[in-house]
Design a protein around this motif. Sequence first.
Motif, mmCIF file in Angstrom:
data_model
loop_
_atom_site.group_PDB
_atom_site.id
_atom_site.type_symbol
_atom_site.label_atom_id
_atom_site.label_comp_id
_atom_site.label_asym_id
_atom_site.label_seq_id
_atom_site.Cartn_x
_atom_site.Cartn_y
_atom_site.Cartn_z
ATOM 1 N N GLY A 19 -8.656 41.930 -44.076
ATOM 2 C CA GLY A 19 -8.358 41.073 -45.224
ATOM 3 C C GLY A 19 -7.036 40.343 -45.131
ATOM 4 N N GLY A 20 -6.127 40.861 -44.325
ATOM 5 C CA GLY A 20 -4.868 40.169 -44.101
ATOM 6 C C GLY A 20 -3.822 40.381 -45.175
ATOM 7 N N PRO A 21 -2.825 39.513 -45.209
ATOM 8 C CA PRO A 21 -1.662 39.691 -46.083
ATOM 9 C C PRO A 21 -1.999 39.900 -47.560
ATOM 10 C CG PRO A 21 -1.287 37.882 -44.558
ATOM 11 C CD PRO A 21 -2.704 38.319 -44.379
ATOM 12 N N SER A 22 -2.967 39.167 -48.066
ATOM 13 C CA SER A 22 -3.292 39.316 -49.494
ATOM 14 C C SER A 22 -3.832 40.721 -49.791
ATOM 15 C CB SER A 22 -4.288 38.250 -49.944
ATOM 16 O OG SER A 22 -5.518 38.388 -49.250
ATOM 17 N N TRP A 23 -4.529 41.307 -48.831
ATOM 18 C CA TRP A 23 -5.043 42.665 -49.027
ATOM 19 C C TRP A 23 -3.912 43.687 -48.944
ATOM 20 C CZ3 TRP A 23 -10.452 44.592 -48.397
ATOM 21 C CH2 TRP A 23 -11.377 43.613 -48.748
ATOM 22 N N TYR A 24 -2.966 43.452 -48.049
ATOM 23 C CA TYR A 24 -1.801 44.349 -47.998
ATOM 24 C C TYR A 24 -1.081 44.326 -49.338
ATOM 25 C CZ TYR A 24 -2.094 45.302 -42.978
ATOM 26 O OH TYR A 24 -2.500 45.744 -41.746
ATOM 27 N N ARG A 25 -0.930 43.137 -49.920
ATOM 28 C CA ARG A 25 -0.272 43.025 -51.227
ATOM 29 C C ARG A 25 -1.097 43.720 -52.307
ATOM 30 N NH1 ARG A 25 0.540 37.792 -49.203
ATOM 31 N NH2 ARG A 25 2.731 37.445 -48.696
ATOM 32 N N PHE A 26 -2.399 43.432 -52.361
ATOM 33 C CA PHE A 26 -3.260 43.980 -53.404
ATOM 34 C C PHE A 26 -3.258 45.505 -53.390
ATOM 35 C CE2 PHE A 26 -7.328 45.656 -54.894
ATOM 36 C CZ PHE A 26 -7.351 45.143 -56.180
ATOM 37 N N PHE A 27 -3.300 46.090 -52.196
ATOM 38 C CA PHE A 27 -3.366 47.542 -52.093
ATOM 39 C C PHE A 27 -1.994 48.206 -52.098
ATOM 40 C CE2 PHE A 27 -7.711 46.575 -50.849
ATOM 41 C CZ PHE A 27 -8.400 47.551 -51.545
ATOM 42 N N GLY A 28 -0.951 47.424 -52.343
ATOM 43 C CA GLY A 28 0.376 47.976 -52.580
ATOM 44 C C GLY A 28 1.178 48.352 -51.355
ATOM 45 N N ALA A 29 0.878 47.769 -50.208
ATOM 46 C CA ALA A 29 1.622 48.109 -48.999
ATOM 47 C C ALA A 29 3.036 47.541 -49.012
ATOM 48 C CB ALA A 29 0.879 47.617 -47.762
ATOM 49 N N GLY A 30 3.311 46.641 -49.913
ATOM 50 C CA GLY A 30 4.651 46.072 -50.006
ATOM 51 C C GLY A 30 4.713 44.678 -49.417
ATOM 52 N N GLU A 31 5.644 43.937 -49.920
ATOM 53 C CA GLU A 31 5.796 42.547 -49.478
ATOM 54 C C GLU A 31 6.197 42.468 -48.011
ATOM 55 O OE1 GLU A 31 5.355 38.597 -49.637
ATOM 56 O OE2 GLU A 31 4.767 40.020 -51.195
ATOM 57 N N GLY A 32 6.993 43.425 -47.553
ATOM 58 C CA GLY A 32 7.404 43.419 -46.145
ATOM 59 C C GLY A 32 6.223 43.500 -45.195
ATOM 60 N N MET A 33 5.295 44.413 -45.483
ATOM 61 C CA MET A 33 4.096 44.539 -44.633
ATOM 62 C C MET A 33 3.240 43.280 -44.728
ATOM 63 S SD MET A 33 3.850 47.408 -42.893
ATOM 64 C CE MET A 33 2.261 48.203 -42.779
ATOM 65 N N ALA A 34 3.126 42.725 -45.925
ATOM 66 C CA ALA A 34 2.329 41.502 -46.098
ATOM 67 C C ALA A 34 2.945 40.345 -45.303
ATOM 68 C CB ALA A 34 2.227 41.142 -47.572
ATOM 69 N N ARG A 35 4.259 40.229 -45.337
ATOM 70 C CA ARG A 35 4.928 39.156 -44.579
ATOM 71 C C ARG A 35 4.749 39.350 -43.078
ATOM 72 N NH1 ARG A 35 10.423 39.080 -47.930
ATOM 73 N NH2 ARG A 35 9.630 38.019 -49.779
ATOM 74 N N LEU A 36 4.876 40.582 -42.632
ATOM 75 C CA LEU A 36 4.668 40.858 -41.208
ATOM 76 C C LEU A 36 3.242 40.508 -40.787
ATOM 77 C CD1 LEU A 36 6.604 44.225 -40.758
ATOM 78 C CD2 LEU A 36 7.153 42.038 -39.676
ATOM 79 N N ALA A 37 2.271 40.870 -41.620
ATOM 80 C CA ALA A 37 0.874 40.534 -41.316
ATOM 81 C C ALA A 37 0.690 39.020 -41.278
ATOM 82 C CB ALA A 37 -0.060 41.164 -42.340
ATOM 83 N N ALA A 38 1.330 38.318 -42.207
ATOM 84 C CA ALA A 38 1.212 36.853 -42.256
ATOM 85 C C ALA A 38 1.847 36.200 -41.033
ATOM 86 C CB ALA A 38 1.860 36.322 -43.532
ATOM 87 N N SER A 39 2.882 36.834 -40.497
ATOM 88 C CA SER A 39 3.567 36.254 -39.331
ATOM 89 C C SER A 39 2.850 36.563 -38.021
ATOM 90 C CB SER A 39 5.011 36.765 -39.259
ATOM 91 O OG SER A 39 5.034 38.121 -38.842
ATOM 92 N N GLY A 40 1.801 37.379 -38.101
ATOM 93 C CA GLY A 40 1.047 37.713 -36.893
ATOM 94 C C GLY A 40 1.572 38.940 -36.166
ATOM 95 N N SER A 41 2.474 39.678 -36.787
ATOM 96 C CA SER A 41 3.018 40.879 -36.163
ATOM 97 C C SER A 41 1.920 41.926 -35.974
ATOM 98 C CB SER A 41 4.128 41.462 -37.050
ATOM 99 O OG SER A 41 4.534 42.725 -36.569
#
Length: 186
Positions: A64-86
């Motif tokens: 699901g990518g960054p939006s799913w990390y955000r929705f499930f509460g992984a934190g903005e840092g994880m969502a940003r890393l996912a968005a950057s392709g890390s």
Amino acid sequence: MANHAIALAVVWHVVAAGATIHAVMHSVASECWRRPVPAGSGLLLLASASSAAAALTHVAIIAGGPSWYRFFGAGEGMARLAASGSWYPATITLGIALVLAVWAAYAASAAGYLPVLPFLKTVMVAVSAVYLCRGVGGFFLAALAPGGNSPTFWVWSSCICLLIGLAHAVGLSRRWPVLSARGRHR
């Protein structure tokens, strides 16, 4: 107040889904193997299904990518890393999914639906303890909201972990005599 209604609805659906999965697993297992459902295995089947569902949810979060990390509460840092392709968020999340899948297999083994796995009772005690500690400890972490996770994330995930931990612990206590009698104490 709207957040409480949404949260209550989510809990209701999780409980209903767990009960449905539990009923289906009982039905399928009984039909497939043409043998009675092992006594006391119901909570362990629910625990297994819950861990499996959590594992699949973690895999879906990766997809699901960054939006799913955000929705499930992984934190903005994880969502940003996912968005950057890390690779970091996917690796951590996949690692969690694999651990949860192994825990699901152990609970199914303790319930009598999979072959005996090594160190079954020891691992099941440890899994129960981890879920219960995470469940109880998360309520304390909610006040601190560490790791960029919201207090809401900590409270709801703690409730879920506590319920799964109780299913493991109580289910294991009900099956303990059977596991000991069958030599599953390795």
